[in-house]
Design a protein around this motif. Structure first.
Motif, PDB file in Angstrom:
ATOM      1  N   UNK A  78     -59.906  30.313  39.195  1.00  0.00           N
ATOM      2  CA  UNK A  78     -58.988  30.299  38.051  1.00  0.00           C
ATOM      3  C   UNK A  78     -59.577  31.136  36.924  1.00  0.00           C
ATOM      4  N   UNK A  79     -58.696  31.759  36.156  1.00  0.00           N
ATOM      5  CA  UNK A  79     -59.123  32.450  34.942  1.00  0.00           C
ATOM      6  C   UNK A  79     -59.080  31.408  33.834  1.00  0.00           C
ATOM      7  N   UNK A  80     -60.253  31.050  33.333  1.00  0.00           N
ATOM      8  CA  UNK A  80     -60.344  29.976  32.341  1.00  0.00           C
ATOM      9  C   UNK A  80     -60.082  30.467  30.923  1.00  0.00           C
ATOM     10  N   UNK A  81     -60.526  31.689  30.606  1.00  0.00           N
ATOM     11  CA  UNK A  81     -60.258  32.240  29.281  1.00  0.00           C
ATOM     12  C   UNK A  81     -60.335  33.749  29.354  1.00  0.00           C
ATOM     13  N   UNK A  82     -59.715  34.400  28.374  1.00  0.00           N
ATOM     14  CA  UNK A  82     -59.703  35.860  28.338  1.00  0.00           C
ATOM     15  C   UNK A  82     -58.822  36.422  29.435  1.00  0.00           C
ATOM     16  N   UNK A  83     -59.112  37.657  29.812  1.00  0.00           N
ATOM     17  CA  UNK A  83     -58.353  38.277  30.886  1.00  0.00           C
ATOM     18  C   UNK A  83     -57.863  39.653  30.504  1.00  0.00           C
ATOM     19  N   UNK A  84     -56.758  40.040  31.083  1.00  0.00           N
ATOM     20  CA  UNK A  84     -56.196  41.369  30.886  1.00  0.00           C
ATOM     21  C   UNK A  84     -55.797  41.550  29.423  1.00  0.00           C
ATOM     22  N   UNK A  85     -56.250  42.654  28.834  1.00  0.00           N
ATOM     23  CA  UNK A  85     -55.972  42.947  27.437  1.00  0.00           C
ATOM     24  C   UNK A  85     -57.037  42.434  26.483  1.00  0.00           C
ATOM     25  N   UNK A  86     -58.009  41.712  26.993  1.00  0.00           N
ATOM     26  CA  UNK A  86     -59.065  41.162  26.148  1.00  0.00           C
ATOM     27  C   UNK A  86     -60.388  41.875  26.357  1.00  0.00           C
ATOM     28  N   UNK A  87     -61.396  41.432  25.611  1.00  0.00           N
ATOM     29  CA  UNK A  87     -62.734  42.011  25.720  1.00  0.00           C
ATOM     30  C   UNK A  87     -63.596  41.291  26.751  1.00  0.00           C
ATOM     31  N   UNK A  88     -63.196  40.086  27.171  1.00  0.00           N
ATOM     32  CA  UNK A  88     -63.980  39.340  28.150  1.00  0.00           C
ATOM     33  C   UNK A  88     -63.053  38.490  29.005  1.00  0.00           C
ATOM     34  N   UNK A  89     -63.602  38.019  30.129  1.00  0.00           N
ATOM     35  CA  UNK A  89     -62.866  37.125  31.013  1.00  0.00           C
ATOM     36  C   UNK A  89     -63.862  36.119  31.586  1.00  0.00           C
ATOM     37  N   UNK A  90     -63.443  34.857  31.658  1.00  0.00           N
ATOM     38  CA  UNK A  90     -64.233  33.809  32.276  1.00  0.00           C
ATOM     39  C   UNK A  90     -63.489  33.328  33.510  1.00  0.00           C
ATOM     40  N   UNK A  91     -64.143  33.424  34.663  1.00  0.00           N
ATOM     41  CA  UNK A  91     -63.535  33.062  35.939  1.00  0.00           C
ATOM     42  C   UNK A  91     -64.262  31.835  36.472  1.00  0.00           C
ATOM     43  N   UNK A  92     -63.515  30.793  36.778  1.00  0.00           N
ATOM     44  CA  UNK A  92     -64.084  29.572  37.342  1.00  0.00           C
ATOM     45  C   UNK A  92     -63.929  29.568  38.855  1.00  0.00           C
ATOM     46  N   UNK A  93     -65.022  29.315  39.573  1.00  0.00           N
ATOM     47  CA  UNK A  93     -65.010  29.249  41.036  1.00  0.00           C
ATOM     48  C   UNK A  93     -65.365  27.828  41.454  1.00  0.00           C
ATOM     49  N   UNK A  94     -64.623  27.285  42.437  1.00  0.00           N
ATOM     50  CA  UNK A  94     -64.871  25.931  42.907  1.00  0.00           C
ATOM     51  C   UNK A  94     -64.730  25.875  44.419  1.00  0.00           C
ATOM     52  N   UNK A  95     -65.590  25.085  45.041  1.00  0.00           N
ATOM     53  CA  UNK A  95     -65.453  24.847  46.478  1.00  0.00           C
ATOM     54  C   UNK A  95     -64.322  23.843  46.689  1.00  0.00           C
ATOM     55  N   UNK A  96     -63.709  23.855  47.867  1.00  0.00           N
ATOM     56  CA  UNK A  96     -62.546  22.976  48.075  1.00  0.00           C
ATOM     57  C   UNK A  96     -62.897  21.490  48.121  1.00  0.00           C
ATOM     58  N   UNK A  97     -64.084  21.139  48.591  1.00  0.00           N
ATOM     59  CA  UNK A  97     -64.466  19.732  48.683  1.00  0.00           C
ATOM     60  C   UNK A  97     -65.980  19.638  48.861  1.00  0.00           C
ATOM     61  N   UNK A  98     -66.476  18.435  48.989  1.00  0.00           N
ATOM     62  CA  UNK A  98     -67.911  18.277  49.222  1.00  0.00           C
ATOM     63  C   UNK A  98     -68.242  18.802  50.619  1.00  0.00           C
ATOM     64  N   UNK A  99     -69.473  19.157  50.813  1.00  0.00           N
ATOM     65  CA  UNK A  99     -69.967  19.723  52.071  1.00  0.00           C
ATOM     66  C   UNK A  99     -69.290  21.041  52.425  1.00  0.00           C
ATOM     67  N   UNK A 100     -68.740  21.705  51.431  1.00  0.00           N
ATOM     68  CA  UNK A 100     -68.106  23.007  51.639  1.00  0.00           C
ATOM     69  C   UNK A 100     -68.598  23.947  50.542  1.00  0.00           C
ATOM     70  N   UNK A 101     -68.805  25.164  50.861  1.00  0.00           N
ATOM     71  CA  UNK A 101     -69.191  26.163  49.877  1.00  0.00           C
ATOM     72  C   UNK A 101     -68.012  27.075  49.565  1.00  0.00           C
TER      73      UNK A 101
END
Length: 136
Positions: A78-101
């Protein structure tokens, strides 16, 4: 008839289920400011990570591409903050569940919006000894 449409329906569901991100577009003047494959090994907890990408100087972000490289494409990005048209972007990465990368490819493009107004250094021809017809 149902047997013929079932594979098409499953293909549509599979395409919709991916969590890839495609924001913005690249142009001839865009340059890639960030390109990396982020990977997290399986663990006893849900793996999370935040990626912060900053554009340098006068540049603004024009495109953000995040692609899930795992087989089942079940990671979350997910894009948590910023993005297209901005100076920065914060991208959040998450595994789907436990025991998964997770395994994501992240690409961010930026361009200087003022650069397109500058001359490329060409010299205009001088017509000192030539006459042109006038239109009245």
């Amino acid at each position: 008839m149902f047997v013929k449409t079932l594979p098409l329906l499953l293909l549509c569901i599979n395409i919709v289920a991916t969590n890839d991100i495609r924001l913005g577009f690249t142009s001839g003047s865009s340059r890639k400011i960030y390109s990396e494959i982020k990977e997290a090994n399986p663990a006893l907890w849900k793996r999370t990570d935040d990626i912060i990408v900053n554009a340098s100087h006068n540049e603004i972000i024009t495109a953000v591409f995040v692609t899930d490289l795992r087989e089942y494409k079940d990671g979350e990005a997910v894009v948590e903050s910023g993005g297209v048209g901005g100076k920065s972007v914060t991208i959040g990465l998450r595994s789907p569940s436990i025991l998964r990368g997770y395994r994501f490819e992240i690409e961010v493009f930026a361009e200087n919006p003022n650069e397109r107004y500058h001359s490329k250094g060409g010299v205009a021809p001088a017509y000192s000894d030539t006459q042109f017809a006038r239109k009245y």
